[in-house]
Design an enzyme around this catalytic site. Sequence first.
Site, mmCIF file in Angstrom:
data_model
loop_
_atom_site.group_PDB
_atom_site.id
_atom_site.type_symbol
_atom_site.label_atom_id
_atom_site.label_comp_id
_atom_site.label_asym_id
_atom_site.label_seq_id
_atom_site.Cartn_x
_atom_site.Cartn_y
_atom_site.Cartn_z
ATOM 1 N N THR A 70 0.818 -1.218 0.000
ATOM 2 C CA THR A 70 0.000 0.000 0.000
ATOM 3 C C THR A 70 0.850 1.265 0.000
ATOM 4 O O THR A 70 0.495 2.255 -0.637
ATOM 5 C CB THR A 70 -0.918 0.001 1.251
ATOM 6 O OG1 THR A 70 -1.823 -1.079 1.108
ATOM 7 C CG2 THR A 70 -1.685 1.285 1.391
ATOM 8 N N SER A 89 1.574 -7.448 -1.258
ATOM 9 C CA SER A 89 2.299 -8.499 -0.535
ATOM 10 C C SER A 89 1.566 -9.829 -0.522
ATOM 11 O O SER A 89 2.145 -10.853 -0.159
ATOM 12 C CB SER A 89 2.659 -8.045 0.874
ATOM 13 O OG SER A 89 1.529 -8.027 1.697
ATOM 14 N N THR A 132 1.508 -4.729 4.015
ATOM 15 C CA THR A 132 1.293 -5.161 5.397
ATOM 16 C C THR A 132 0.703 -6.573 5.498
ATOM 17 O O THR A 132 0.843 -7.223 6.526
ATOM 18 C CB THR A 132 0.344 -4.185 6.134
ATOM 19 O OG1 THR A 132 -0.914 -4.170 5.475
ATOM 20 C CG2 THR A 132 0.922 -2.791 6.209
ATOM 21 N N ASP A 133 0.058 -7.036 4.402
ATOM 22 C CA ASP A 133 -0.686 -8.302 4.527
ATOM 23 C C ASP A 133 0.194 -9.500 4.867
ATOM 24 O O ASP A 133 -0.197 -10.353 5.658
ATOM 25 C CB ASP A 133 -1.483 -8.583 3.247
ATOM 26 C CG ASP A 133 -2.634 -7.594 3.075
ATOM 27 O OD1 ASP A 133 -2.951 -6.875 4.044
ATOM 28 O OD2 ASP A 133 -3.219 -7.547 1.969
HETATM 29 N N1 ASP Z 1 -2.700 -5.342 0.212
HETATM 30 C C1 ASP Z 1 -1.616 -4.547 0.721
HETATM 31 C C2 ASP Z 1 -0.360 -5.391 0.734
HETATM 32 O O1 ASP Z 1 -0.166 -6.176 1.615
HETATM 33 C C3 ASP Z 1 -1.947 -4.052 2.074
HETATM 34 C C4 ASP Z 1 -0.951 -3.087 2.662
HETATM 35 O O2 ASP Z 1 0.165 -2.941 2.221
HETATM 36 O O3 ASP Z 1 -1.311 -2.456 3.676
HETATM 37 O O4 ASP Z 1 0.435 -5.282 -0.174
#
Ligand code: ASP
Length: 332
Positions: free
Chosen positions: A13, A55, A86-87
């Site tokens: 993100t 991710s 974050t995932d």
């Molecule tokens: N879908 C995103 C990822 O993990 C979520 C994030 O980065 O907060 O790449």
Amino acid sequence: MNKKIMILNTGGTLSSVMKDNGLAPGLTAENLQKQLHMVSQGTDLSMMDLFSLDSANIFPEDWALLAEKIASLKDEYDGIVVIHGTDTMAYTSSMLSFMLQNIDIPVVITGSQLSMANPIADAMENCRCAIHMAASGIPGVYTAFNRKVMLGCRTSKVRSMSFDAFDSINCPNVAQISSLGMEINKQVVPVKSDIFHLENNFSNNVFMLKMFPGIHRSMLRSIREMGYEGLYIEAYGLGGLPFVNHDISGVLQELVEDGMTVVVGTQVRYEGSNLSVYETGQRALESGVLQAYDMTSEAAITKLMWVLGKTKDPKQIRDYFNVSLCGEVNIL
Ligand code: ASP
């Protein structure tokens, strides 16, 4: 002299932009660097694009590449920051903790819940914290998020929307940023126990299973028949598994006797497991499973991958699970 920090961008993100099919990584290291000069005081920042992935698309081969890249850069920089979605960040930071054990610089993984392109995002703050930790001279693999620094191998994503998306599970934070500045908890900082050498082999033949009332014993046999060599089970409570009308522990014994490595932890997020307390745990222990104790599931599955990438010898595997390699577990 300014500290030299390398920022490796892998996507997520933080570097996302709105595209036709929804948010997806799009900002490059060059775009990000223009913004990051605001939080880079006292450091010389360099940036490199490694991947541009949400991710959810990160797989173990990406961890091996990332670890290799970090190992190849570590002598030229005082610290390395990894920008990551974050995932699966907790899986990556756990695996990097194993692959980069005893590294002599700080490696800090961060990301954000809103894109750097968004003026109210947490992106800048998280990068500020990560860069600060990367310049701290305190070696180890860490996650920085929402003004806290956590051991990479203790991190779990616990909130899907809030800025406070990560917790350090069963372990105090390594550092916290407050009006007092960055306060480091020295007791949590990993102790270097050997010289560093990159260990980025892994086994991809592992399976993770959450126990639930109603699971079929045949499912467990099928996992083995499909060729998996390692199984991590999120059992109940302190690590309990059924044995009365549906003898799961009995099947696990068959799997262990057949050469499979079975590790049992808990699906409860906090305080960990201890299989010696209840009969439901003791029977599992008698069937030959290894304990995950208070490891996160992310650390348990990546440790299993990492250990099976090093050895297939049951005695050595057991030895690895009976010690903490980088602060991932408290052995009871
Ligand atoms: N879908 C995103 C990822 O993990 C979520 C994030 O980065 O907060 O790449």
